[in-house]
Design a protein around this motif. Structure first.
Motif, PDB file in Angstrom:
ATOM      1  N   UNK A   1       0.839  -1.190   0.000  1.00  0.00           N
ATOM      2  CA  UNK A   1       0.000   0.000   0.000  1.00  0.00           C
ATOM      3  C   UNK A   1       0.879   1.246   0.000  1.00  0.00           C
ATOM      4  N   UNK A   2       0.299   2.348  -0.434  1.00  0.00           N
ATOM      5  CA  UNK A   2       0.966   3.652  -0.338  1.00  0.00           C
ATOM      6  C   UNK A   2       2.355   3.643  -0.972  1.00  0.00           C
ATOM      7  N   UNK A   3       2.476   3.121  -2.198  1.00  0.00           N
ATOM      8  CA  UNK A   3       3.758   3.166  -2.908  1.00  0.00           C
ATOM      9  C   UNK A   3       4.062   4.618  -3.270  1.00  0.00           C
ATOM     10  N   UNK A   4       5.280   5.052  -2.949  1.00  0.00           N
ATOM     11  CA  UNK A   4       5.665   6.443  -3.194  1.00  0.00           C
ATOM     12  C   UNK A   4       7.110   6.512  -3.668  1.00  0.00           C
TER      13      UNK A   4
ATOM     14  N   UNK B   1       9.310   3.241  -2.178  1.00  0.00           N
ATOM     15  CA  UNK B   1       8.951   2.484  -0.981  1.00  0.00           C
ATOM     16  C   UNK B   1       7.452   2.202  -0.977  1.00  0.00           C
ATOM     17  N   UNK B   2       7.077   1.228  -0.179  1.00  0.00           N
ATOM     18  CA  UNK B   2       5.685   0.886   0.009  1.00  0.00           C
ATOM     19  C   UNK B   2       5.457   0.364   1.416  1.00  0.00           C
ATOM     20  N   UNK B   3       4.204   0.212   1.785  1.00  0.00           N
ATOM     21  CA  UNK B   3       3.842  -0.295   3.115  1.00  0.00           C
ATOM     22  C   UNK B   3       3.174  -1.652   2.937  1.00  0.00           C
ATOM     23  N   UNK B   4       3.717  -2.674   3.612  1.00  0.00           N
ATOM     24  CA  UNK B   4       3.138  -4.018   3.535  1.00  0.00           C
ATOM     25  C   UNK B   4       1.846  -4.080   4.348  1.00  0.00           C
TER      26      UNK B   4
END
Length: 313
Positions: free
Chosen positions: A190-193, A201-204
């Motif tokens: 989620x929230x790939x930036x 980066x992203x949030x697992x």
């Protein structure tokens, strides 16, 4: 007399070539990442009516007398100036604010995926460079541009981005957030930036920060010497010099940090065409008038030849 007609013909041909370049610039005024071109002329061949002679103790010297035969295209140059922002609000769209190019390839080998391309003596001859950052992740988790070319960058290793090689950027494997090489289902993030330094980066699902990769930027000694490959792609070599991969910041290469502080990536935006439409229209007018003047030379020369033939009557 016929020489003036040939000179005018060369002028027509050269002005038509310049008009082709202007037309291409105007056609691409809204093409993302497009770099404008300009045409310069040079004088064509000369014939000598009289050679230059040096002076002596008892006589003066004389200059050469030469007649030119028109003009030809000297150069068609690219203007690599950075264009303006075009905000897209897509998180994976990026603009390179400064020097450098994204490094892409239409295909890659298993060795590229496993070991990468070494910065020290690596083979970058087949790589394509582009300023157009319309990026996204494909069904296999690879970061690709709008034409499906894989984008290369640096891989996270032991709490840092290791800069000894560049790899195809890829989302890690599901269940193993450090595995970028094995095929299979990719991790749901989620929230790939993308940061100003090109870090992706992203949030697992469990809230872990995942370092997907850091964009590699390609640099050459002479960007104006790049060879256009069609579309938004360029290739190094020749007068451009060799391709040197770098980054926007923080990439480790042995005990060095490859850092270009004047360059940053801007997420959610694309680079607009750098065509100056007002300058193009000014060039359009002067080129048209130059073309018309050369047609007049042909018309006048034809009239003179007609009068010469009529003398026999």
């Amino acid at each position: 007399m016929v020489g003036s007609m040939y000179a005018a013909i060369s002028g027509l041909r050269t002005h038509q070539q310049k008009m082709n370049v202007i037309g291409n610039n105007i056609a691409n005024v809204n093409t993302y990442g497009y770099k404008s071109q300009r045409t310069t002329f040079k004088e064509s061949m000369y014939s000598s009516v009289k050679n230059s002679t040096g002076g002596t103790a008892t006589s003066g010297g004389s200059n050469a007398a030469q007649i030119g035969y028109g003009c030809t295209v000297g150069t068609i140059d690219m203007n690599m100036r950075t264009g303006n922002y075009a905000v897209t609000d897509r998180t994976t769209d990026i603009m390179i604010d400064g020097d450098g190019f994204l490094i892409t390839s239409p295909n890659f080998s298993d060795q590229d995926k496993q070991d990468g391309i070494a910065l020290d003596g690596g083979q970058f001859g087949g790589m394509q460079l582009t300023r157009l950052g319309n990026l996204d992740f494909d069904s296999n988790g690879y970061l690709v541009d709008g034409n499906g070319n894989v984008v290369y960058g640096y891989r996270w290793d032991n709490d840092k981005y290791k800069g000894d090689a560049i790899f195809p950027i890829r989302i890690p494997k599901d269940g193993d957030l450090t595995n970028f090489t094995e095929d299979g289902e990719r991790a749901a993030l989620n929230s790939i930036s993308i940061s100003e330094k090109g870090e992706i980066t992203g949030i697992s699902e469990d809230g872990t920060l995942v370092h997907i990769g850091c964009l590699a930027l390609g640099y050459v000694d002479n960007p104006n010497g790049l060879t256009h490959q069609g579309g938004p792609y360029y290739q190094a070599g020749g007068n451009a010099g060799n391709l040197r991969p770098g980054a926007c910041g923080g990439i480790v290469e042995g005990d060095k940090v490859v850092n270009f502080p004047t360059t940053k990536t801007v997420a959610g935006a694309l680079e607009m065409s750098n065509v100056d439409i007002s300058s193009e229209f000014a060039d359009l007018i002067t080129t048209q008038r130059g073309f018309q003047a050369n047609t007049k030379i042909i018309t006048v020369t034809d009239e003179m030849l007609s009068d010469l033939v009529a003398m026999k009557r």
